[in-house]
Scaffold this active site. Structure first.
Site, PDB file in Angstrom:
ATOM      1  N   CYS A  68       6.090  14.702   2.922  1.00  0.00           N
ATOM      2  CA  CYS A  68       5.535  13.377   2.618  1.00  0.00           C
ATOM      3  C   CYS A  68       4.028  13.337   2.879  1.00  0.00           C
ATOM      4  O   CYS A  68       3.565  13.675   3.977  1.00  0.00           O
ATOM      5  CB  CYS A  68       6.242  12.321   3.459  1.00  0.00           C
ATOM      6  SG  CYS A  68       5.684  10.633   3.148  1.00  0.00           S
ATOM      7  N   CYS A 111       7.763  13.585   8.194  1.00  0.00           N
ATOM      8  CA  CYS A 111       8.490  14.397   7.215  1.00  0.00           C
ATOM      9  C   CYS A 111       7.507  15.375   6.569  1.00  0.00           C
ATOM     10  O   CYS A 111       6.426  14.973   6.120  1.00  0.00           O
ATOM     11  CB  CYS A 111       9.126  13.513   6.150  1.00  0.00           C
ATOM     12  SG  CYS A 111      10.305  12.313   6.816  1.00  0.00           S
ATOM     13  N   CYS A 145       6.430  -2.182  -4.266  1.00  0.00           N
ATOM     14  CA  CYS A 145       6.708  -1.268  -3.156  1.00  0.00           C
ATOM     15  C   CYS A 145       5.722  -1.569  -2.040  1.00  0.00           C
ATOM     16  O   CYS A 145       4.518  -1.361  -2.206  1.00  0.00           O
ATOM     17  CB  CYS A 145       6.578   0.172  -3.637  1.00  0.00           C
ATOM     18  SG  CYS A 145       6.893   1.405  -2.356  1.00  0.00           S
ATOM     19  N   CYS A 199       2.250   6.916   9.514  1.00  0.00           N
ATOM     20  CA  CYS A 199       3.681   7.033   9.801  1.00  0.00           C
ATOM     21  C   CYS A 199       3.881   8.038  10.923  1.00  0.00           C
ATOM     22  O   CYS A 199       3.206   9.082  10.957  1.00  0.00           O
ATOM     23  CB  CYS A 199       4.446   7.473   8.552  1.00  0.00           C
ATOM     24  SG  CYS A 199       6.242   7.509   8.767  1.00  0.00           S
ATOM     25  N   CYS A 247       6.666   8.447  -5.244  1.00  0.00           N
ATOM     26  CA  CYS A 247       7.357   8.538  -3.958  1.00  0.00           C
ATOM     27  C   CYS A 247       6.737   9.618  -3.072  1.00  0.00           C
ATOM     28  O   CYS A 247       6.573  10.766  -3.485  1.00  0.00           O
ATOM     29  CB  CYS A 247       8.824   8.855  -4.218  1.00  0.00           C
ATOM     30  SG  CYS A 247       9.806   8.992  -2.720  1.00  0.00           S
ATOM     31  N   GLU A 269      -1.652   1.203   1.083  1.00  0.00           N
ATOM     32  CA  GLU A 269      -1.472   1.152  -0.364  1.00  0.00           C
ATOM     33  C   GLU A 269      -0.180   0.421  -0.711  1.00  0.00           C
ATOM     34  O   GLU A 269       0.827   0.539  -0.015  1.00  0.00           O
ATOM     35  CB  GLU A 269      -1.471   2.567  -0.953  1.00  0.00           C
ATOM     36  CG  GLU A 269      -2.837   3.224  -0.863  1.00  0.00           C
ATOM     37  CD  GLU A 269      -2.912   4.567  -1.569  1.00  0.00           C
ATOM     38  OE1 GLU A 269      -3.941   4.822  -2.229  1.00  0.00           O
ATOM     39  OE2 GLU A 269      -1.949   5.356  -1.453  1.00  0.00           O
TER      40      GLU A 269
END
Length: 354
Positions: A120, A117, A106, A113, A345, A93
């Site tokens: 996230c 975290c 962005c 990933c 975010c 995305e």
């Protein structure tokens, strides 16, 4: 027949070498480079200062593609999100965030990933692969296509002015491709985004931080999110490998190389986890100890399905900001954008087409 070479992602030196293989001189490489990165060409037939024969030969050896736009969503606040699919079916995305006087794209650097975290959404999608330099650059090019902002040399009424490398993935886990992409994006003879308008965000992969400083010169943002190692390790397991002190030492060195640039520390406000006044005071002590030119970006938490956290109250966020500001640190509170389309975010996530 051999596989075609993708032009998007090649720098001028690489393009020159490939053209030499088919007997074309250096000046041709510069012409083609400008068609790709200045004019945003998507078809060889657009390259009108090249002969018809050369255009045909280029089409035989090279490809000139964009990722496929699978879906796109526009938030009520005008934030624009694209789900993009690459040739192998993998998806990421990309988000465009408009402001009154500028706009930022962005961009993502990995499918998934590996940092993990716990706050996230992207981190809940396991790492699949790194993106190539061309796949990173092409996300920005898609945004320019959509908003009709080619050529690069046109500066009038430009909506897309900034780049934030803050999408899916940890950029410094894909450092070679990220550096190659940033060099293309900031090349004054190509896409020509100013280095001071590019910010790379990292969770703190210390060994690669100085490479970004030395080889790209872009601004640095560090996802800190906690004032001490105990709390940071709970929400960011990567901290066990690269603790806060090592990250801040690397930030000191970064500022020696990329002078007159503040380091931005991103700080996600999690209710009852990291949002007390004592947490703010610990942050102040850290910055003073390491003498870092710092500013804080306080981020309201954007919940996602299945997440274990809640956002801090407005009162706690404002009190936290005020405590930092009393000690001379800028601490703006980020206005959440694109929440209604999960574009804010930490909310980005995608998967391969099944």
């Amino acid at each position: 027949m051999s596989e075609k070479i993708e032009l998007v992602g090649l720098n001028l030196e690489e393009l020159t070498a490939h053209l030499a293989e088919i007997g074309e001189p250096k000046f041709r490489a510069k012409q083609i480079y400008q068609w790709v990165y200045v004019h945003g060409a998507t078809d060889f037939e657009q390259m009108t200062n090249l002969s018809k024969d050369l255009r045909a030969r280029l089409a035989e050896k090279f490809s000139l593609t964009r990722p496929k736009i699978v879906t796109e969503q526009i938030s009520k606040d005008k934030t624009h999100k694209w789900l993009l699919e690459f040739a192998d079916g993998q998806r990421i995305e990309t988000v465009y965030i408009p402001e009154a006087d500028r706009g930022s794209v962005c961009i993502s650097t990995q499918v998934g990933c590996a940092v993990g975290c716990t706050f996230c959404h992207t981190g809940s999608q396991k790492i699949t692969r790194n993106l190539t330099a061309g796949e990173i650059v092409s996300q920005f090019m898609v945004a320019r296509d959509v908003y009709k902002e080619w050529p690069s040399t046109s500066q009038e009424n430009r909506m897309i002015s900034n780049i934030v490398v803050m999408g899916m993935g940890e950029p410094l886990h894909n450092v070679d491709n990220v550096i190659a992409a940033l060099k293309l994006l900031t090349d004054g003879d190509g896409i020509a985004i100013s280095k001071r308008k590019v910010t790379l965000s990292t969770s703190g992969i210390v060994p690669n931080m100085l490479r970004i400083a030395k080889e790209t010169g872009v601004k640095l943002a560090v996802s800190l999110h906690a004032p001490n190692n105990e709390k940071r390790s709970q929400i960011m397991p990567i901290n066990k490998r690269y603790p806060i002190e090592e990250i801040l030492q690397a930030c000191q060195e970064y500022q020696k190389i990329v002078t007159s640039r503040f380091i931005t520390f991103e700080y996600l406000m999690l209710d009852g986890i990291n949002d007390s006044l004592d947490d703010a005071r610990q942050l102040i002590d850290l910055m003073k100890k390491f003498k870092i030119g710092a500013k804080f970006n306080l981020i309201p938490f954007n919940p996602w399905p299945g997440c274990p956290y809640q956002p801090s109250s407005n009162n706690r966020v404002h009190a936290f900001a005020k405590e930092l500001e009393k000690s001379g640190f800028a601490a703006p509170i980020r206005v959440a954008r694109g929440q209604d389309i999960l574009a804010a975010c930490g909310q980005l996530k995608s998967k391969k087409l099944v």
